[in-house]
Design an enzyme around this catalytic site. Sequence first.
Site, PDB file in Angstrom:
ATOM      1  N   SER A 112      45.641  -2.693  13.162  1.00  0.00           N
ATOM      2  CA  SER A 112      46.827  -2.745  14.028  1.00  0.00           C
ATOM      3  C   SER A 112      47.609  -4.000  13.658  1.00  0.00           C
ATOM      4  O   SER A 112      47.041  -4.929  13.056  1.00  0.00           O
ATOM      5  CB  SER A 112      46.377  -2.842  15.492  1.00  0.00           C
ATOM      6  N   TYR A 120      41.068  -6.023  22.429  1.00  0.00           N
ATOM      7  CA  TYR A 120      41.711  -5.245  21.355  1.00  0.00           C
ATOM      8  C   TYR A 120      42.065  -6.152  20.177  1.00  0.00           C
ATOM      9  O   TYR A 120      41.783  -5.830  19.016  1.00  0.00           O
ATOM     10  CB  TYR A 120      42.963  -4.565  21.932  1.00  0.00           C
TER      11      TYR A 120
HETATM   12  P1  NAD Z   1      44.622   8.227  20.761  1.00  0.00           P
HETATM   13  O1  NAD Z   1      44.162   7.792  22.107  1.00  0.00           O
HETATM   14  O2  NAD Z   1      45.736   9.202  20.646  1.00  0.00           O
HETATM   15  O3  NAD Z   1      43.395   8.794  19.916  1.00  0.00           O
HETATM   16  C1  NAD Z   1      42.164   8.128  19.887  1.00  0.00           C
HETATM   17  C2  NAD Z   1      41.131   9.034  19.264  1.00  0.00           C
HETATM   18  O4  NAD Z   1      39.878   8.325  19.232  1.00  0.00           O
HETATM   19  C3  NAD Z   1      40.870  10.321  20.048  1.00  0.00           C
HETATM   20  O5  NAD Z   1      40.641  11.383  19.151  1.00  0.00           O
HETATM   21  C4  NAD Z   1      39.579  10.018  20.813  1.00  0.00           C
HETATM   22  O6  NAD Z   1      38.834  11.164  21.155  1.00  0.00           O
HETATM   23  C5  NAD Z   1      38.868   9.169  19.785  1.00  0.00           C
HETATM   24  N1  NAD Z   1      37.799   8.334  20.335  1.00  0.00           N
HETATM   25  C6  NAD Z   1      37.880   7.402  21.311  1.00  0.00           C
HETATM   26  N2  NAD Z   1      36.668   6.860  21.540  1.00  0.00           N
HETATM   27  C7  NAD Z   1      35.811   7.457  20.661  1.00  0.00           C
HETATM   28  C8  NAD Z   1      34.417   7.343  20.415  1.00  0.00           C
HETATM   29  N3  NAD Z   1      33.650   6.470  21.096  1.00  0.00           N
HETATM   30  N4  NAD Z   1      33.877   8.116  19.460  1.00  0.00           N
HETATM   31  C9  NAD Z   1      34.617   9.007  18.758  1.00  0.00           C
HETATM   32  N5  NAD Z   1      35.947   9.170  18.964  1.00  0.00           N
HETATM   33  C10 NAD Z   1      36.526   8.405  19.918  1.00  0.00           C
HETATM   34  O7  NAD Z   1      44.956   6.853  19.990  1.00  0.00           O
HETATM   35  P2  NAD Z   1      45.933   6.528  18.748  1.00  0.00           P
HETATM   36  O8  NAD Z   1      47.131   5.849  19.266  1.00  0.00           O
HETATM   37  O9  NAD Z   1      46.080   7.706  17.859  1.00  0.00           O
HETATM   38  O10 NAD Z   1      45.077   5.390  18.018  1.00  0.00           O
HETATM   39  C11 NAD Z   1      44.295   5.633  16.881  1.00  0.00           C
HETATM   40  C12 NAD Z   1      43.969   4.295  16.214  1.00  0.00           C
HETATM   41  O11 NAD Z   1      45.173   3.656  15.802  1.00  0.00           O
HETATM   42  C13 NAD Z   1      43.249   3.310  17.139  1.00  0.00           C
HETATM   43  O12 NAD Z   1      42.277   2.600  16.417  1.00  0.00           O
HETATM   44  C14 NAD Z   1      44.363   2.383  17.560  1.00  0.00           C
HETATM   45  O13 NAD Z   1      43.897   1.115  17.929  1.00  0.00           O
HETATM   46  C15 NAD Z   1      45.192   2.338  16.300  1.00  0.00           C
HETATM   47  N6  NAD Z   1      46.582   1.933  16.506  1.00  0.00           N
HETATM   48  C16 NAD Z   1      47.402   2.653  17.299  1.00  0.00           C
HETATM   49  C17 NAD Z   1      48.715   2.231  17.454  1.00  0.00           C
HETATM   50  C18 NAD Z   1      49.696   2.991  18.272  1.00  0.00           C
HETATM   51  O14 NAD Z   1      50.802   2.486  18.498  1.00  0.00           O
HETATM   52  N7  NAD Z   1      49.383   4.187  18.729  1.00  0.00           N
HETATM   53  C19 NAD Z   1      49.168   1.084  16.803  1.00  0.00           C
HETATM   54  C20 NAD Z   1      48.285   0.370  16.018  1.00  0.00           C
HETATM   55  C21 NAD Z   1      46.990   0.813  15.868  1.00  0.00           C
END
Ligand code: NAD
Length: 258
Positions: free
Chosen positions: A140, A153
């Site tokens: 991130s 985080y």
């Molecule tokens: P999201 O909530 O849409 O999806 C998260 C996914 O992780 C889901 O499929 C959920 O079932 C799975 N998950 C959660 N806990 C789990 C576990 N213990 N075991 C297996 N699966 C698990 O989130 P997102 O926004 O798509 O984020 C995905 C990644 O990208 C994360 O690591 C997040 O920190 C990172 N990220 C997101 C953003 C953003 O703006 N959305 C920005 C930077 C980084």
Amino acid sequence: MAKVALVTGSTSGIGLGIAQTLASKGYDIVINGFGDPAAIEAERSNIAKTYNVRCEFVPCDITKADECTTAIETAQAKMGSVDILINNAGIQFTALVHEFPVEKWQAVLDTNLSGAFYLSRAVLPYMQKNDYGRIINIASAHGLVASTQKAAYVAAKHGIVGLTKVVALENAKQNITCNAICPGWVLTPLVQQQIDARSAKENIPVKQAEIDLLSEKQPNVRFAQPAEIGELCVYLLSDAARNVTGTTLSIDGGWTAQ
Ligand code: NAD
């Protein structure tokens, strides 16, 4: 034989976007994550049919080391190999440090950092044996800079950037790379929760909360799409990126340029 990519947390958001993008380029896919079994099966068969690739679902709570080992073994058995690991699953919790619940701290660290370690340690022996592997950690902008109220985080994401470097160094002599992608805001369910919470807390319309959230950090005031993160993965998996290892690649609309 197509290379096989296991994408954690690919039942939603960025992980789903990455799985679809890689499938569209012909990679075979292992999806993983929580969700309604019927919805997951619909997604699995949709990816397989739409892109004419093999796609399997392997359940695994990535906070559990033994489940991670089993998931890699299961994926190996079902697909023949796991050539690519994309550590994407993650959760968020916001509070000031002095109010941060200990169990939330632990949950964020377990999911956003330890899960990537458990899966990497399980898959690396196979990659080393095959003299091929690509590990991409979805970190991130918070892997590079901080924000208030996100202690767990930010700590986890800085940690995964460190893990990325160690995995890259330990495997540099082989055809194995490990890199971290550092997205800024991407509109997914994880971010929608933060927008909704802000709208409720400040008693402002959701659209206003969305603009306020973006304006604070991201100079281009535009969300990235999950597929854009997928396209950066495609580059990191290409032969052109064979010398890119142990580094971070930002896709953050200028967030960390400030
Ligand atoms: P999201 O909530 O849409 O999806 C998260 C996914 O992780 C889901 O499929 C959920 O079932 C799975 N998950 C959660 N806990 C789990 C576990 N213990 N075991 C297996 N699966 C698990 O989130 P997102 O926004 O798509 O984020 C995905 C990644 O990208 C994360 O690591 C997040 O920190 C990172 N990220 C997101 C953003 C953003 O703006 N959305 C920005 C930077 C980084």
